[in-house]
Design an enzyme around this catalytic site. Structure first.
Site, PDB file in Angstrom:
ATOM      1  N   ALA A 166       0.846  -1.189   0.000  1.00 36.37           N
ATOM      2  CA  ALA A 166       0.000   0.000   0.000  1.00 36.37           C
ATOM      3  C   ALA A 166       0.885   1.244   0.000  1.00 36.37           C
ATOM      4  O   ALA A 166       2.049   1.193   0.391  1.00 36.37           O
ATOM      5  CB  ALA A 166      -0.909  -0.006   1.222  1.00 36.37           C
ATOM      6  N   GLY A 184      -0.441  -5.125   1.008  1.00 37.83           N
ATOM      7  CA  GLY A 184      -1.668  -5.049   0.235  1.00 37.83           C
ATOM      8  C   GLY A 184      -1.568  -5.732  -1.115  1.00 37.83           C
ATOM      9  O   GLY A 184      -2.573  -6.175  -1.671  1.00 37.83           O
ATOM     10  N   GLU A 189      -2.202  -9.335  -0.383  1.00 36.44           N
ATOM     11  CA  GLU A 189      -3.622  -9.425  -0.041  1.00 36.44           C
ATOM     12  C   GLU A 189      -4.491  -9.368  -1.288  1.00 36.44           C
ATOM     13  O   GLU A 189      -5.496 -10.081  -1.389  1.00 36.44           O
ATOM     14  CB  GLU A 189      -3.991  -8.308   0.942  1.00 36.44           C
ATOM     15  CG  GLU A 189      -3.391  -8.532   2.326  1.00 36.44           C
ATOM     16  CD  GLU A 189      -3.634  -7.367   3.271  1.00 36.44           C
ATOM     17  OE1 GLU A 189      -4.270  -7.598   4.312  1.00 36.44           O
ATOM     18  OE2 GLU A 189      -3.195  -6.247   2.963  1.00 36.44           O
ATOM     19  N   GLU A 202       3.500  -6.026   7.548  1.00 36.62           N
ATOM     20  CA  GLU A 202       2.841  -4.926   8.258  1.00 36.62           C
ATOM     21  C   GLU A 202       3.284  -4.764   9.712  1.00 36.62           C
ATOM     22  O   GLU A 202       3.369  -3.643  10.215  1.00 36.62           O
ATOM     23  CB  GLU A 202       1.314  -5.107   8.202  1.00 36.62           C
ATOM     24  CG  GLU A 202       0.677  -4.754   6.868  1.00 36.62           C
ATOM     25  CD  GLU A 202       0.670  -5.916   5.880  1.00 36.62           C
ATOM     26  OE1 GLU A 202      -0.026  -5.826   4.858  1.00 36.62           O
ATOM     27  OE2 GLU A 202       1.372  -6.926   6.135  1.00 36.62           O
TER      28      GLU A 202
END
Length: 260
Positions: free
Chosen positions: A66, A112, A115, A135
Site C-alpha cells: 500500500a 496489500g 492481499e 505490516e
C-alpha cells in the site's frame, strides 16, 4: 474507459488488468483501488470477458504494498474506515466476482499486494516473485483480508510465522506452501496465464460462477457450504448451458455454451 493508474485490455475473451505505477512499484493508493474496482466491475459486465488476469507493470513488482504516505498520519477511526472501505471496494469484491480472476504475480507482492493476489481466485507466479505481509514491522497488521485469507491458503501455523516475522518468501516456497498454483519464468508468465484462461473459457461460465459461490461459501461464518453447493447445483439444471453441455456430451461433440 481511460485510467490514470491501470491499463485494462480485452482480447479473445480474456481481460488483462495491469496496475501501472512502475515508479511506485505499483503500490496501491486510494485512486488505484477505486480504478481497479471500476475495471473489475466493467470486465465482469462485459459479455465478451470469460476470464480476468491481474498483473503489475514492469519486471520488479506485482504490487509492492500500500502507499504508506497516504495513511501514515491516520487516527483509529480513519484507519478502521480505510480497511473497511478497501475490503468492500476491492478485496472482497474481487473474491466474490463471478468471473474467474487469476493473479499473475510478476515480482514483489507485499502487504496489500499479496492481499490483492490472495483475493483473486488463484495465483501464478514468476520465478523472481517475492511474497510477504510485512505490516507488523510498521506497527500495524494486514488490514485488507491478509489475516483471514493467508491461513485459508497456507494453514494457521505458516500464516502466523509469515505475519509475525514479516518475512518474504520466494516463488518456490510459495508453491510448496500452496500460496500459488504454478511458477513460471517471468517472460512466460502471461502466456501461461492466458493458456489456463483459454481452458477456463471453453467451459460453462454459468457453472463456473456457481462453483465460485459454492467454494467461497465454505469460508463464510454461519454459512453451510454444502447447502450452497446443493442449491447452486440445482440451479444449473435450469440453464441453457446445462442443456447444451449434456446434449453435446450425449452427441459426442464439443459444447458451445451460450452463457445463460
Amino acid at each position: 474507459m481511460s485510467y490514470k493508474n491501470i491499463i485494462s485490455e480485452e482480447n479473445n475473451g480474456i481481460t488483462t488488468i495491469t496496475i501501472n505505477r512502475p515508479k511506485k512499484l505499483n503500490a496501491l493508493n486510494r485512486e488505484t483501488i477505486e480504478e481497479l474496482h471500476e475495471a473489475f466491475h466493467d470486465a465482469n459486465e462485459d459479455t465478451n470477458t470469460k476470464v480476468i488476469i491481474l498483473t503489475g507493470s514492469g519486471e520488479k513488482a506485482f504490487v509492492a504494498g500500500a502507499d504508506i504516505s497516504e495513511f501514515a498520519d491516520f487516527d483509529v477511526n480513519e484507519g478502521t474506515a480505510l480497511a473497511a472501505k478497501g475490503q468492500e471496494l476491492l478485496f472482497d469484491f474481487v473474491e466474490n466476482l463471478p468471473t474467474p480472476v487469476i493473479a499473475a504475480v510478476n515480482g514483489f507482492a507485499l502487504g496489500g499486494g499479496l492481499e490483492l493476489a490472495m483475493a483473486c481466485h488463484f495465483r501464478i507466479a514468476s520465478d523472481n516473485a517475492k511474497m510477504g505481509l510485512p505490516e507488523v514491522s510498521l506497527g500495524v497488521i494486514p488490514g485488507y483480508g491478509g489475516t483471514q485469507r493467508l491461513p485459508q491458503l497456507v494453514g494457521k501455523g505458516l500464516a502466523m510465522e509469515m505475519i509475525m516475522t514479516a518475512s518474504m518468501i520466494d516463488a518456490n516456497k510459495a508453491l510448496s506452501y500452496g500460496l500459488v498454483n504454478h511458477v513460471t519464468k517471468q517472460e512466460e508468465l502471461l502466456t501461461f496465464c492466458q493458456k489456463i484462461s483459454t481452458k477456463i473459457s471453453t467451459n460453462s461460465s454459468i457453472a463456473i460462477s456457481a462453483a465460485i459461490r459454492a467454494i467461497n461459501a465454505n469460508f463464510k461464518d454461519g454459512v453451510n457450504g454444502y447447502n450452497v453447493e446443493v442449491n447452486e447445483f440445482g440451479k444449473c439444471f435450469g440453464t441453457e448451458d446445462f442443456e447444451e453441455g449434456t446434449t453435446a456430451f450425449l452427441e459426442k461433440r464439443k459444447a458451445d455454451f451460450p452463457g445463460n
